[in-house]
Design a protein around this motif. Structure first.
Motif, PDB file in Angstrom:
ATOM      1  N   TRP A  74       5.157 -11.367   0.702  1.00  0.00           N
ATOM      2  CA  TRP A  74       5.576 -11.177  -0.692  1.00  0.00           C
ATOM      3  C   TRP A  74       5.177 -12.362  -1.553  1.00  0.00           C
ATOM      4  O   TRP A  74       4.581 -12.195  -2.623  1.00  0.00           O
ATOM      5  CB  TRP A  74       7.093 -10.983  -0.731  1.00  0.00           C
ATOM      6  CG  TRP A  74       7.685 -11.022  -2.105  1.00  0.00           C
ATOM      7  CD1 TRP A  74       7.605 -10.061  -3.066  1.00  0.00           C
ATOM      8  CD2 TRP A  74       8.462 -12.091  -2.672  1.00  0.00           C
ATOM      9  NE1 TRP A  74       8.288 -10.447  -4.196  1.00  0.00           N
ATOM     10  CE2 TRP A  74       8.822 -11.690  -3.980  1.00  0.00           C
ATOM     11  CE3 TRP A  74       8.891 -13.322  -2.191  1.00  0.00           C
ATOM     12  CZ2 TRP A  74       9.586 -12.502  -4.823  1.00  0.00           C
ATOM     13  CZ3 TRP A  74       9.653 -14.129  -3.025  1.00  0.00           C
ATOM     14  CH2 TRP A  74       9.990 -13.726  -4.322  1.00  0.00           C
ATOM     15  N   SER A  77       1.341 -12.595  -1.978  1.00  0.00           N
ATOM     16  CA  SER A  77       0.801 -11.529  -2.830  1.00  0.00           C
ATOM     17  C   SER A  77       1.112 -11.777  -4.299  1.00  0.00           C
ATOM     18  O   SER A  77       0.272 -11.491  -5.171  1.00  0.00           O
ATOM     19  CB  SER A  77       1.352 -10.169  -2.388  1.00  0.00           C
ATOM     20  OG  SER A  77       2.750 -10.100  -2.592  1.00  0.00           O
ATOM     21  N   ARG A 114      -6.392  -2.182  -3.180  1.00  0.00           N
ATOM     22  CA  ARG A 114      -5.084  -1.563  -3.428  1.00  0.00           C
ATOM     23  C   ARG A 114      -5.069  -0.077  -3.079  1.00  0.00           C
ATOM     24  O   ARG A 114      -3.998   0.505  -2.927  1.00  0.00           O
ATOM     25  CB  ARG A 114      -4.665  -1.783  -4.876  1.00  0.00           C
ATOM     26  CG  ARG A 114      -5.389  -0.939  -5.905  1.00  0.00           C
ATOM     27  CD  ARG A 114      -4.695  -0.992  -7.256  1.00  0.00           C
ATOM     28  NE  ARG A 114      -5.371  -0.173  -8.230  1.00  0.00           N
ATOM     29  CZ  ARG A 114      -6.234  -0.619  -9.132  1.00  0.00           C
ATOM     30  NH1 ARG A 114      -6.528  -1.912  -9.165  1.00  0.00           N
ATOM     31  NH2 ARG A 114      -6.813   0.195  -9.991  1.00  0.00           N
ATOM     32  N   GLU A 118      -1.206  -0.586   3.371  1.00  0.00           N
ATOM     33  CA  GLU A 118      -1.046  -1.801   4.185  1.00  0.00           C
ATOM     34  C   GLU A 118      -1.084  -1.517   5.677  1.00  0.00           C
ATOM     35  O   GLU A 118      -1.472  -2.383   6.477  1.00  0.00           O
ATOM     36  CB  GLU A 118       0.253  -2.522   3.824  1.00  0.00           C
ATOM     37  CG  GLU A 118       1.513  -1.725   3.948  1.00  0.00           C
ATOM     38  CD  GLU A 118       1.895  -1.037   2.641  1.00  0.00           C
ATOM     39  OE1 GLU A 118       3.074  -0.687   2.495  1.00  0.00           O
ATOM     40  OE2 GLU A 118       1.024  -0.855   1.763  1.00  0.00           O
ATOM     41  N   TYR A 144      -0.910  -5.659  -1.699  1.00  0.00           N
ATOM     42  CA  TYR A 144       0.120  -6.023  -2.661  1.00  0.00           C
ATOM     43  C   TYR A 144      -0.441  -6.934  -3.751  1.00  0.00           C
ATOM     44  O   TYR A 144      -0.078  -6.810  -4.928  1.00  0.00           O
ATOM     45  CB  TYR A 144       1.287  -6.715  -1.952  1.00  0.00           C
ATOM     46  CG  TYR A 144       2.289  -5.778  -1.331  1.00  0.00           C
ATOM     47  CD1 TYR A 144       1.895  -4.550  -0.813  1.00  0.00           C
ATOM     48  CD2 TYR A 144       3.630  -6.113  -1.244  1.00  0.00           C
ATOM     49  CE1 TYR A 144       2.802  -3.694  -0.238  1.00  0.00           C
ATOM     50  CE2 TYR A 144       4.554  -5.259  -0.671  1.00  0.00           C
ATOM     51  CZ  TYR A 144       4.138  -4.050  -0.158  1.00  0.00           C
ATOM     52  OH  TYR A 144       5.054  -3.200   0.407  1.00  0.00           O
ATOM     53  N   ARG A 197       8.777  -5.655  -5.567  1.00  0.00           N
ATOM     54  CA  ARG A 197       7.798  -5.820  -4.502  1.00  0.00           C
ATOM     55  C   ARG A 197       8.413  -6.473  -3.264  1.00  0.00           C
ATOM     56  O   ARG A 197       7.950  -6.260  -2.153  1.00  0.00           O
ATOM     57  CB  ARG A 197       6.613  -6.653  -4.998  1.00  0.00           C
ATOM     58  CG  ARG A 197       5.764  -5.935  -6.019  1.00  0.00           C
ATOM     59  CD  ARG A 197       4.430  -5.517  -5.434  1.00  0.00           C
ATOM     60  NE  ARG A 197       4.497  -4.564  -4.366  1.00  0.00           N
ATOM     61  CZ  ARG A 197       4.314  -3.251  -4.491  1.00  0.00           C
ATOM     62  NH1 ARG A 197       4.101  -2.737  -5.668  1.00  0.00           N
ATOM     63  NH2 ARG A 197       4.348  -2.458  -3.438  1.00  0.00           N
ATOM     64  N   ALA A 201       8.099  -5.062   0.395  1.00  0.00           N
ATOM     65  CA  ALA A 201       7.574  -5.891   1.478  1.00  0.00           C
ATOM     66  C   ALA A 201       8.452  -5.796   2.720  1.00  0.00           C
ATOM     67  O   ALA A 201       7.939  -5.778   3.849  1.00  0.00           O
ATOM     68  CB  ALA A 201       7.458  -7.346   1.029  1.00  0.00           C
TER      69      ALA A 201
END
Length: 509
Positions: A74, A77, A114, A118, A144, A197, A201
């Protein structure tokens, strides 16, 4: 002249729930004997989780891995995403009197990382670097950071430039003028979107663990596959405690940042917190994996044009794309339509509290675990993947819808009740109707997320691009992997364009 019938706003919010009908028909028809006993044991494990100290100690260590991975990914990113967002903003380049072409090219390039989920990044990096704690961190950071860069750049472009122009005309340098003019508004974006976010995460780190990248997700998957439901629920309750604490903390954070006027000092303080999160998360991972060592690159043999052509001829393109799109449509329908449908059943406080707990539970369980659980009493079908994906995202949509309705003015509903309308009708047109455009706008964005997440359930449910990608990765068929990644990125980028158009339509209506 007969006017065409147009559904009302609340009807449009409820109609997507019709996707439940074909999904439930297929799922219920495929149920086999013995499923009821398995589900009874699963539900019993929720109220009787294992309290074995050895198990709890092992789960706590796995939870540490998940939290440290989420925190590090996190923070990285956000930092990388803000820098890339600034570099991809034409306004900032023109402020420094530089040509805006590099910013446009960078913005186009950021669409590729993007567009890939992930989980795919994690599986690809696993093949290149092997099992390493920083593989999961990188898998979260790459997509992210591109998502943060997109949001940051869009917000920069939408700000009123008059204050910036006034500062420049007063003789301020471009750097100080940009910081003074944009920092307060962009600080609010960073704090609000950054908190969201962080929640994502944590879910992503758990999901990566389900597919063997370490952390609590690995323990949950092993417990489920061995039918140790009491151990499974012990891990889920631990994850629930962390998730609820995080949600409450972020809620207070958003309320404070929404009420206070952010100053430059507060923005810099938040940036310092993000940097500290990266440092703390990295040191935490180093303590948990003292023997991990540095990342070691394993070279790959890239396919040539002939191998790509052969792979393109071998792959079943139409069934894969059709199944992926159907997964998206059905899951999005469930995610959008289920929350208002169940809220319509009753408006009492007890029912809303029960639904709040349900939304938390649905967000808590990763979709692959739901698919595995359904497969214990069902055969693999596309409907199972759609149901698992739809229920998980319904947990996200339901929480936001319920919070929005709780904060909404109750005047219209009271007026309808006073005029003789029933309780459901007054709720439908007094509360849901004004909230429907924003719910549908977020549903459009969530549909884009669901399209990316189809690979998650496809890897287990045996459908769509996800299944074929897993097969190609496991057999090291890199030509097929490259083609599948390219097609997956193209589909998700097209979905992103449609999602943006739909969201703008509902926000303006």
């Amino acid at each position: 002249m007969i006017r065409a019938l147009r559904p009302t706003a609340p009807a449009l919010a409820l109609l997507p729930a019709l996707a439940l009908v074909p999904v439930l028909i297929v799922v219920l028809q495929a149920v086999h004997g013995g499923g009821s006993e398995i589900w009874a044991a699963f539900l019993l494990g929720a109220v009787r989780p294992s309290l074995d100290p050895v198990l709890i100690g092992s789960l706590l260590r796995a939870l540490e891995v998940t939290v440290a991975t989420a925190l590090t990914g996190w923070g990285c990113s956000l930092l990388i995403g803000v820098v890339l967002g600034c570099l991809s903003s034409e306004r900032l380049w023109l402020t420094f009197r530089w040509p805006g072409l590099p910013a446009m090219l960078l913005r186009r390039l950021l669409a590729l990382p993007r567009s890939v989920h992930e989980l795919i990044w994690g599986l690809l990096l696993l093949q290149v670097f092997g099992l390493h704690p920083w593989v999961a961190v990188a898998a979260i950071t790459i997509p992210y950071a591109a998502l943060v860069a997109r949001v940051w750049r869009d917000q920069l472009q939408s700000l009123d430039p008059s204050r910036l122009e006034a500062l420049l005309q007063a003789g301020a340098s471009p750097l100080s003028a940009c910081f003074t003019a944009f920092a307060p508004a962009m600080g609010g974006v960073l704090m609000s979107y950054g908190g969201y976010r962080l929640e994502c995460a944590l879910r992503s780190a758990t999901l990566l663990g389900v597919f063997g990248l370490g952390g609590l997700g690995t323990d949950l998957e092993l417990s489920l596959k061995s039918l140790r439901f009491q151990e499974l629920w012990t891990g889920l309750w631990l994850l629930a405690l962390v998730s609820i604490a995080l949600e409450q903390g972020l809620r207070q954070w958003r309320q404070h940042s929404g009420q206070a006027r952010l100053a430059q000092r507060q923005v810099l303080g938040f940036v310092a917190v993000v940097v500290m999160a990266v440092v703390v998360g990295g040191l935490w991972l180093a303590r948990l994996f003292p023997d991990a060592g540095p990342l070691s690159w394993m070279p790959l043999i890239w396919p040539d044009g002939r191998a790509l052509l052969l792979a393109a001829q071998e792959l079943p393109w139409l069934p894969m794309i059709w199944e992926t799109l159907m997964l998206t449509v059905l899951a999005a329908g469930i995610a959008i339509g289920l929350p208002p449908l169940v809220l319509l059943l009753s408006s009492c406080r007890l029912w809303r509290s029960c639904l709040g707990a349900l939304w938390t539970l649905l967000r808590l369980i990763p979709p692959p675990l739901t698919v595995l659980l359904l497969l214990l009493s069902n055969r693999p079908t596309l409907a199972i993947g759609a149901l698992a994906l739809g229920l998980h995202n319904a947990g996200v949509m339901g929480r936001l819808l319920q919070e929005g309705l709780d904060q909404q003015d109750d005047g219209s509903r009271t007026a309808l009740r006073s005029s003789g309308a029933s309780q459901r009708v007054s709720w439908l047109y007094g509360l849901l109707s004004p909230r429907s455009p924003s719910h549908l706008a977020y549903g459009a964005y969530r549909s884009d997320v669901i399209l990316r997440e189809t690979v998650v359930v496809g890897l287990i449910g045996g459908s769509g691009l996800g299944w074929q990608l897993l097969e190609s990765l496991s057999s090291f068929h890199w030509a097929a992997v490259l083609l599948l990644l390219a097609s997956y990125a193209l589909i998700t980028l097209c979905g992103e364009v449609l999602s943006d158009g739909s969201r703008q339509h509902w926000l303006q209506s």
